[in-house]
Scaffold this motif. Structure first.
Motif, PDB file in Angstrom:
ATOM      1  N   THR A  36       0.843  -1.191   0.000  1.00 26.31           N
ATOM      2  CA  THR A  36       0.000   0.000   0.000  1.00 26.31           C
ATOM      3  C   THR A  36       0.876   1.237   0.000  1.00 26.31           C
ATOM      4  OG1 THR A  36      -1.779  -1.132   1.189  1.00 26.31           O
ATOM      5  CG2 THR A  36      -1.758   1.280   1.291  1.00 26.31           C
ATOM      6  N   THR A  37       0.523   2.227  -0.822  1.00 24.00           N
ATOM      7  CA  THR A  37       1.359   3.420  -0.962  1.00 24.00           C
ATOM      8  C   THR A  37       0.651   4.655  -0.409  1.00 24.00           C
ATOM      9  OG1 THR A  37       0.527   3.823  -3.213  1.00 24.00           O
ATOM     10  CG2 THR A  37       2.546   2.515  -2.994  1.00 24.00           C
ATOM     11  N   THR A  38       1.412   5.455   0.344  1.00 22.33           N
ATOM     12  CA  THR A  38       0.923   6.738   0.854  1.00 22.33           C
ATOM     13  C   THR A  38       1.983   7.792   0.598  1.00 22.33           C
ATOM     14  OG1 THR A  38       1.841   6.431   3.092  1.00 22.33           O
ATOM     15  CG2 THR A  38      -0.365   5.559   2.687  1.00 22.33           C
ATOM     16  N   LEU A  39       1.566   9.052   0.485  1.00 22.80           N
ATOM     17  CA  LEU A  39       2.514  10.129   0.201  1.00 22.80           C
ATOM     18  C   LEU A  39       2.033  11.432   0.824  1.00 22.80           C
ATOM     19  CD1 LEU A  39       4.474  10.821  -3.029  1.00 22.80           C
ATOM     20  CD2 LEU A  39       3.086  12.673  -2.090  1.00 22.80           C
ATOM     21  N   ASP A  40       2.980  12.142   1.436  1.00 22.14           N
ATOM     22  CA  ASP A  40       2.735  13.471   1.988  1.00 22.14           C
ATOM     23  C   ASP A  40       3.782  14.408   1.412  1.00 22.14           C
ATOM     24  OD1 ASP A  40       1.786  15.569   3.481  1.00 22.14           O
ATOM     25  OD2 ASP A  40       2.577  14.848   5.397  1.00 22.14           O
ATOM     26  N   ILE A  41       3.442  15.679   1.299  1.00 15.33           N
ATOM     27  CA  ILE A  41       4.331  16.635   0.633  1.00 15.33           C
ATOM     28  C   ILE A  41       4.701  17.776   1.568  1.00 15.33           C
ATOM     29  CG2 ILE A  41       3.156  16.118  -1.558  1.00 15.33           C
ATOM     30  CD1 ILE A  41       2.042  19.041  -1.386  1.00 15.33           C
ATOM     31  N   ILE A  42       5.698  18.528   1.151  1.00 11.25           N
ATOM     32  CA  ILE A  42       5.979  19.844   1.714  1.00 11.25           C
ATOM     33  C   ILE A  42       5.658  20.848   0.615  1.00 11.25           C
ATOM     34  CG2 ILE A  42       7.698  21.390   2.679  1.00 11.25           C
ATOM     35  CD1 ILE A  42       7.084  19.063   4.503  1.00 11.25           C
ATOM     36  N   GLY A  43       4.579  21.561   0.757  1.00 20.82           N
ATOM     37  CA  GLY A  43       4.130  22.448  -0.304  1.00 20.82           C
ATOM     38  C   GLY A  43       5.109  23.578  -0.586  1.00 20.82           C
ATOM     39  N   MET A  44       5.426  23.744  -1.859  1.00 20.38           N
ATOM     40  CA  MET A  44       6.332  24.801  -2.281  1.00 20.38           C
ATOM     41  C   MET A  44       5.645  25.606  -3.380  1.00 20.38           C
ATOM     42  SD  MET A  44       9.013  24.448  -0.396  1.00 20.38           S
ATOM     43  CE  MET A  44      10.278  25.400  -1.222  1.00 20.38           C
ATOM     44  N   PRO A  45       5.178  26.813  -3.091  1.00 25.68           N
ATOM     45  CA  PRO A  45       4.508  27.636  -4.105  1.00 25.68           C
ATOM     46  C   PRO A  45       5.391  27.804  -5.338  1.00 25.68           C
ATOM     47  CG  PRO A  45       4.237  28.614  -1.941  1.00 25.68           C
ATOM     48  CD  PRO A  45       5.219  27.485  -1.776  1.00 25.68           C
ATOM     49  N   GLY A  46       4.785  27.687  -6.505  1.00 27.09           N
ATOM     50  CA  GLY A  46       5.516  27.858  -7.748  1.00 27.09           C
ATOM     51  C   GLY A  46       6.172  26.600  -8.266  1.00 27.09           C
ATOM     52  N   ALA A  47       6.080  25.497  -7.529  1.00 24.45           N
ATOM     53  CA  ALA A  47       6.691  24.243  -7.965  1.00 24.45           C
ATOM     54  C   ALA A  47       5.937  23.680  -9.169  1.00 24.45           C
ATOM     55  CB  ALA A  47       6.697  23.234  -6.832  1.00 24.45           C
ATOM     56  N   ASP A  48       6.620  22.876  -9.969  1.00 29.11           N
ATOM     57  CA  ASP A  48       6.033  22.267 -11.161  1.00 29.11           C
ATOM     58  C   ASP A  48       5.269  21.016 -10.752  1.00 29.11           C
ATOM     59  OD1 ASP A  48       5.425  21.060 -13.579  1.00 29.11           O
ATOM     60  OD2 ASP A  48       7.331  21.605 -14.514  1.00 29.11           O
ATOM     61  N   VAL A  49       3.978  21.156 -10.508  1.00 29.91           N
ATOM     62  CA  VAL A  49       3.155  20.057 -10.013  1.00 29.91           C
ATOM     63  C   VAL A  49       3.113  18.906 -11.005  1.00 29.91           C
ATOM     64  CG1 VAL A  49       0.844  19.381  -9.269  1.00 29.91           C
ATOM     65  CG2 VAL A  49       1.763  21.624  -8.638  1.00 29.91           C
TER      66      VAL A  49
END
Length: 320
Positions: free
Chosen positions: A167-180
């Motif tokens: 099972t896969t889970t993912l959390d991010i550190i949001g960076m404004p302007g990043a290439d989503v």
């Protein structure tokens, strides 16, 4: 739980946090402010989540890169004392251990002064696939701060894990302007559970409602999107539909550092115990609420028995 000795593998950022409270304002010049408390903790959406998982009874192995310095030595020793398999932590001489200074405001807010450091060096070459493929859950934490792992390498890791039945889970550190599209686009189809906070969910999707955000991620392949809402708990989106909004517990907030990491840990524990996403989110919200009662990302959480006692002590009247 897995029968092979590992329940959860975490991959991503490993940070040493140095926190002080309360800091209503930083003194000008060489002024001095007297604080009530200063702590140093293991933190980050991989490392901090690992500590909480271990305290909640999970068998955890973690993968990341740290510097060849005093902070790195302390981080490894601290995680070992928590019972975490740290064989996957690589010491690199080319960058310092990632660290953050956090002056915690009286209301619990936490402006951050951060060094990315060795986290940027993590790559697929640092992973042990025997451990990953034998785990129940793979959690990737810190996307957008993992320069050598973001994008295709993360997507390939998630894909291979899913193909192995993990099972896969993912959390991010949001960076404004990043290439989503470049960083997360390739990952979405291989994500069973995406765990952003509301601010990041809206930023990534360009939407302004929880329902629209859930649909945006689902249309790009995410199985379920669980959005943390700070003091309002969490929104559980399964497929294209919001299943529930789980309220947070009413607590006296000391510091909000690590609440999202604790939510991820509680959520993953819930999944491994066989709970559905709503039930897993309820455990995650409880863990996040408890961490807010002390200073640092490991505050409040000691073991599963104490977390259950915290939950039992709260009545419906206490819910936020």
């Amino acid at each position: 739980m897995s029968d092979n000795g590992i329940d959860v593998v975490t991959v991503g950022i490993h940070i040493v946090d140095i926190l002080g409270r309360p800091v209503p304002a930083v003194p000008e010049g060489q002024g001095v402010a007297l604080l009530e408390e200063i702590r140093m903790t293991v933190a980050g959406t991989a490392a901090g989540t690992s500590v909480d998982l271990a305290r909640l009874g999970m068998r955890v192995a973690t993968f990341g890169v740290i510097g060849n310095d005093e902070l790195g030595v302390w981080l490894i020793e601290k995680m070992q004392r928590e019972g975490i398999d740290v064989a996957g932590l690589t010491v690199d001489h080319h960058a310092p251990t990632s660290a953050t200074m956090l002056p915690i405001r009286p209301n619990g807010e936490r402006p951050a002064l951060h060094v990315i450091g060795a986290n940027a060096l993590l790559s697929s070459d640092h992973l042990d696939w025997e451990k990953i493929e034998s785990a129940t859950v793979l959690h990737v934490g810190g996307t957008f701060l993992l320069e050598s792992f973001d994008g295709a390498p993360t997507a390939n890791t998630l894909k291979r894990a899913k193909e192995a039945g993990v099972t896969t889970t993912l959390d991010i550190i949001g960076m404004p302007g990043a290439d989503v599209d470049a960083v997360l686009g390739p990952c979405f189809p291989y994500l069973d559970y995406f765990l952003p906070n509301d601010e990041d969910a809206f930023m990534l999707s360009g939407t302004s409602t929880l329902s629209d955000a859930v649909q945006w991620f689902h249309h790009r392949g995410v199985g379920a999107t669980v959005i943390t809402l700070g003091a309002d708990g969490a929104c559980v989106g399964v497929g294209n539909t919001i299943e529930a909004q789980v309220p947070a517990y009413a607590v006296d907030v000391v510091d909000t550092t690590g609440c999202g990491d604790a939510f991820s840990a509680g959520f993953i524990v819930g999944l491994i115990e066989g709970r559905d996403p709503v039930g897993a989110s309820e455990l995650g919200v409880a863990a996040g609420s408890l961490v807010a009662t002390g200073l640092g990302s490991d505050a409040g959480i000691t073991n599963r028995i104490d977390l259950d006692a915290f939950i039992d002590a709260k009545t419906s009247v206490d819910r936020a």
